[in-house]
Design a protein around this motif. Structure first.
Motif, mmCIF file in Angstrom:
data_model
loop_
_atom_site.group_PDB
_atom_site.id
_atom_site.type_symbol
_atom_site.label_atom_id
_atom_site.label_comp_id
_atom_site.label_asym_id
_atom_site.label_seq_id
_atom_site.Cartn_x
_atom_site.Cartn_y
_atom_site.Cartn_z
ATOM 1 N N PRO A 227 0.830 -1.211 0.000
ATOM 2 C CA PRO A 227 0.000 0.000 0.000
ATOM 3 C C PRO A 227 0.862 1.258 0.000
ATOM 4 C CG PRO A 227 -0.016 -1.035 2.162
ATOM 5 C CD PRO A 227 0.697 -1.979 1.247
ATOM 6 N N PRO A 228 0.312 2.378 -0.466
ATOM 7 C CA PRO A 228 1.096 3.613 -0.580
ATOM 8 C C PRO A 228 1.266 4.351 0.740
ATOM 9 C CG PRO A 228 -1.134 4.005 -1.316
ATOM 10 C CD PRO A 228 -1.044 2.531 -1.005
ATOM 11 N N VAL A 229 0.995 3.701 1.856
ATOM 12 C CA VAL A 229 1.192 4.310 3.169
ATOM 13 C C VAL A 229 1.987 3.338 4.023
ATOM 14 C CG1 VAL A 229 -0.904 5.698 3.091
ATOM 15 C CG2 VAL A 229 -1.006 3.390 4.008
ATOM 16 N N SER A 230 2.821 3.879 4.889
ATOM 17 C CA SER A 230 3.648 3.028 5.737
ATOM 18 C C SER A 230 3.391 3.255 7.218
ATOM 19 C CB SER A 230 5.132 3.277 5.442
ATOM 20 O OG SER A 230 5.462 4.641 5.665
ATOM 21 N N ALA A 231 2.541 4.232 7.541
ATOM 22 C CA ALA A 231 2.327 4.580 8.944
ATOM 23 C C ALA A 231 1.130 3.865 9.554
ATOM 24 C CB ALA A 231 2.143 6.089 9.082
ATOM 25 N N GLY A 232 0.451 3.005 8.783
ATOM 26 C CA GLY A 232 -0.658 2.254 9.342
ATOM 27 C C GLY A 232 -1.995 2.944 9.172
ATOM 28 N N SER A 233 -2.924 2.597 10.049
ATOM 29 C CA SER A 233 -4.310 3.053 9.932
ATOM 30 C C SER A 233 -4.424 4.566 10.117
ATOM 31 C CB SER A 233 -5.169 2.343 10.975
ATOM 32 O OG SER A 233 -5.078 0.941 10.849
ATOM 33 N N PHE A 234 -5.422 5.136 9.455
ATOM 34 C CA PHE A 234 -5.730 6.556 9.636
ATOM 35 C C PHE A 234 -7.184 6.790 9.254
ATOM 36 C CE2 PHE A 234 -4.269 6.215 5.238
ATOM 37 C CZ PHE A 234 -5.229 6.934 4.540
ATOM 38 N N SER A 235 -7.723 7.913 9.705
ATOM 39 C CA SER A 235 -9.103 8.278 9.387
ATOM 40 C C SER A 235 -9.169 9.764 9.079
ATOM 41 C CB SER A 235 -10.041 7.949 10.556
ATOM 42 O OG SER A 235 -10.039 6.561 10.836
ATOM 43 N N VAL A 236 -10.008 10.121 8.108
ATOM 44 C CA VAL A 236 -10.193 11.509 7.692
ATOM 45 C C VAL A 236 -11.665 11.862 7.853
ATOM 46 C CG1 VAL A 236 -9.891 13.202 5.838
ATOM 47 C CG2 VAL A 236 -8.375 11.204 5.961
ATOM 48 N N LEU A 237 -11.940 12.978 8.505
ATOM 49 C CA LEU A 237 -13.313 13.434 8.699
ATOM 50 C C LEU A 237 -13.593 14.660 7.836
ATOM 51 C CD1 LEU A 237 -13.660 13.122 12.581
ATOM 52 C CD2 LEU A 237 -14.803 11.706 10.856
ATOM 53 N N THR A 238 -14.787 14.684 7.253
ATOM 54 C CA THR A 238 -15.252 15.834 6.486
ATOM 55 C C THR A 238 -16.263 16.599 7.322
ATOM 56 O OG1 THR A 238 -14.906 14.778 4.339
ATOM 57 C CG2 THR A 238 -16.517 16.566 4.421
#
Length: 317
Positions: A227-238
């Motif tokens: 995957p194009p991320v290496s820092a693990g899980s994340f969440s984005v809120l709108t």
């Protein structure tokens, strides 16, 4: 950069937009202070976000600037005083400031984008899975504390879209990318049969959620590559008030960190877009989940046969 336990991004946006409104209306800060009977420092502190603004003071400012009804309504939605008290206020003594802030942010959001690299997002967990997560630490909470955390998590899940496809009570929709590792990870424990039941219950729950029109759930299979991320899980809120992605949060065992800078939030949004493109489409993701659920308990963990069942290894193939 991240700001631990700092849910104030939307309050700071209000401060910034109030300053912009004043400038566009052609008022020097000193003139606003004179018209409202305030000190010049009060105007400055409000516009820099050092202090909040009451509903009455906000109404007074908006009247001076003679904003359009639409613009004024937008600013009122950003104001903390416009938010009703939430259910989490009753748990103020037992919730960390960061967690309480997260609950408030979720309640004020229209969309959640999340990447689950290790575990399902808390909004997507079953009660028994939550229990295993809470207990998966060297400092195991008491049974009463564990039950309290489960109750809070389940109450938090009330923002989810309902089975009828409508958004949750606060209008939240969900776009989740779940790594295959999440689906295959054993929950651990002394009773293998009970452990398998918890894992299978979680898989069934994800299948049920994935069928809801308000939940876009996609599986990122091992075969899709790194995957194009290496820092693990994340969440984005709108934000519901601005209809813009405005805060990223990162949860771990001991704290919640918030990322608020526009450029960094944009990077996470872009990462989620890339992950979504790598993941299986919605229908095939549901087929993948069903195939994993149907595997015998002694099936190989890498699940190559499951990839064949859903007709390919990458989204779009």
């Amino acid at each position: 950069m991240s700001a631990p336990e700092s849910p104030s991004v939307r309050e700071r946006r209000l401060a910034h937009e109030l300053r912009e409104a004043r400038v566009q209306a052609g008022f020097p800060a000193g003139e606003v202070a004179r018209l409202l009977g305030w000190s010049a420092s009060k105007v400055s502190r409000i516009e820099t976000g050092r202090i909040g603004i009451s509903g009455a003071d906000l109404d007074a400012v908006l009247a001076v600037y003679a904003l359009s009804p639409e613009h004024a309504a937008h600013l009122r939605r950003l104001a903390p005083s416009a938010r009703t008290r939430g259910w989490w206020d009753a748990h103020a003594e037992s919730l960390s400031p960061g967690y309480a802030g997260l609950l408030r942010l979720e309640a004020g959001s229209s969309e959640l984008r999340t990447y689950c690299a290790v575990l399902p997002h808390a909004l997507l967990m079953t009660p028994e899975y939550v229990r295993r997560v809470v207990g998966a630490t060297w400092q195991v909470p008491s049974p009463a504390e564990t039950d309290r955390r489960i109750r809070v998590c389940l109450r938090r899940q009330e923002v989810l879209p309902g089975p009828d496809g409508g958004p949750g009570p606060n209008g939240l929709t969900v776009r989740a990318v779940i790594d295959e590792a999440v689906l295959r990870r054993a929950v651990g424990g002394d009773d293998p049969a009970a452990d398998r039941a918890v894992r299978r219950g979680q898989l069934r729950h994800l299948l049920e959620l994935a069928a809801r029109p308000g939940v876009d759930l996609r599986v990122l299979p091992f075969a899709a590559g790194i995957p194009p991320v290496s820092a693990g899980s994340f969440s984005v809120l709108t934000s519901r008030a601005t209809a813009r992605p405005d805060v990223v949060y990162l949860e771990n065992k001991t704290r919640i960190s918030f990322v608020e800078a526009d450029t960094e939030v944009h990077r996470y949004v872009r990462d989620h877009e890339l992950l979504t493109a790598m993941a299986l489409p919605r229908t095939r993701s549901r087929e993948f989940l069903a195939a994993v659920l149907d595997e015998p308990d002694d099936a190989p963990e890498l699940g190559g046969e499951v990839v064949e069942v859903v007709g390919g290894t990458r989204a779009g193939t």
